[in-house]
Design a protein around this motif. Structure first.
Motif, PDB file in Angstrom:
ATOM      1  N   THR A  19      49.468  83.181  48.642  1.00  0.00           N
ATOM      2  CA  THR A  19      49.055  84.500  49.127  1.00  0.00           C
ATOM      3  C   THR A  19      47.619  84.832  48.775  1.00  0.00           C
ATOM      4  O   THR A  19      47.064  85.799  49.278  1.00  0.00           O
ATOM      5  N   GLY A  20      46.993  84.074  47.875  1.00  0.00           N
ATOM      6  CA  GLY A  20      45.639  84.371  47.458  1.00  0.00           C
ATOM      7  C   GLY A  20      45.568  85.078  46.130  1.00  0.00           C
ATOM      8  O   GLY A  20      44.478  85.282  45.583  1.00  0.00           O
ATOM      9  N   VAL A  21      46.707  85.451  45.584  1.00  0.00           N
ATOM     10  CA  VAL A  21      46.722  86.111  44.268  1.00  0.00           C
ATOM     11  C   VAL A  21      47.588  85.303  43.298  1.00  0.00           C
ATOM     12  O   VAL A  21      48.157  85.850  42.365  1.00  0.00           O
ATOM     13  N   GLY A  22      47.687  84.016  43.536  1.00  0.00           N
ATOM     14  CA  GLY A  22      48.450  83.160  42.640  1.00  0.00           C
ATOM     15  C   GLY A  22      49.947  83.188  42.871  1.00  0.00           C
ATOM     16  O   GLY A  22      50.712  82.694  42.049  1.00  0.00           O
ATOM     17  N   ARG A  23      50.386  83.723  44.011  1.00  0.00           N
ATOM     18  CA  ARG A  23      51.805  83.749  44.334  1.00  0.00           C
ATOM     19  C   ARG A  23      52.029  82.921  45.593  1.00  0.00           C
ATOM     20  O   ARG A  23      51.121  82.714  46.399  1.00  0.00           O
TER      21      ARG A  23
END
Length: 250
Positions: free
Chosen positions: A184-188
């Motif tokens: 997702t771009g936030v480490g998820r």
């Protein structure tokens, strides 16, 4: 008063015995009336009336018999109608329940090798495939997957694909599925799978990285993606294993 006959005898006149007509039995009348109003009660009144008429000699046996016959006929019709009514509403309730279950069952879980089965999982959603417009290759940054027919967001034309601006970190084709893991771009991450046999899809939030690849959990079922393929476990028991055809892990 008698008059002397021609031979000196008094002429006798026969006495006439007048009998009052017997009244009509009240329950016989009620039997016929209630045969139309409430048939079971008409049956009860009819039997009682006929029993009383035999003892008292009252009128109305025909009325009681008619009430009995009509009471039995209308009671049988009522029972048949009640059974049909129950059957109709039973079928209607079953149809409504099945429709509601179909509406809720929008995700799939693995049950046997190379197969999915419907289940309800609040953490997952299905993504319907569309053929109305071709997929467009994007310029999302990141390494390019080496699996045939893919770009940086997953499968280009057939198979699961990451949402806009989300790069793929794992892409695989197995003997039974196409799989993509997106960041997702936030480490998820999120996991998308598609069954090859009929196009059934599944999406699972928050898979975790493992030493060999990724593991996505859907309630008690875990999907383990590795270079060797896709392994599906249910509480530690193997439900199915799909050997890899092509696998790319970033």
């Amino acid at each position: 008063m008698s008059e002397p006959g021609p031979y000196g005898y008094q002429q006798q006149y026969p006495q006439q015995n007048w009998q009052q007509p017997q009244p009509t039995n009240v329950l016989a009348v009620l039997a016929l009336v209630f045969a139309f109003l409430f048939a079971p009660l008409g049956i009860v009144f009819g039997h009682i009336a006929r029993s009383q008429i035999k003892r008292t000699g009252e009128q109305g046996d025909g009325l009681a018999l008619a009430g009995l016959i009509l009471g039995y006929i209308f009671t049988a019709i009522g029972i048949l109608f009640f059974i049909a009514w129950i059957a109709f509403w039973g079928l209607f309730a079953t149809a409504v329940t099945e429709a509601a279950d179909d509406a809720r069952s929008n995700t799939y879980s693995y049950t046997t090798a190379q197969s999915y089965a419907a289940t309800t999982a609040p953490r997952t959603t299905t993504v319907p495939q569309t053929t109305t417009a071709p997929r467009v290759t994007t310029t999302v940054s990141g390494p390019l997957p080496t699996v045939t027919g893919t770009d940086r967001q997953g499968f280009i034309s057939n198979g699961p694909r990451c949402n806009a601006s989300n790069p793929a970190v794992a892409v695989a084709i197995t003997t039974g599925s196409r799989v993509v893991v997106c960041e997702t771009g936030v480490g998820r991450y999120y996991y998308k799978g598609e069954r090859l046999s009929d196009g059934a899809t599944i999406e699972i939030d928050d898979p975790i990285r493992t030493r060999e690849g990724f593991a996505a959990r859907n309630d008690d079922v875990t999907y383990q993606l590795s270079p060797s393929g896709l392994l599906v476990l249910d509480g530690g028991s193997e439900l199915g294993s799909e050997p890899a055809v092509e696998v790319w892990l970033n």
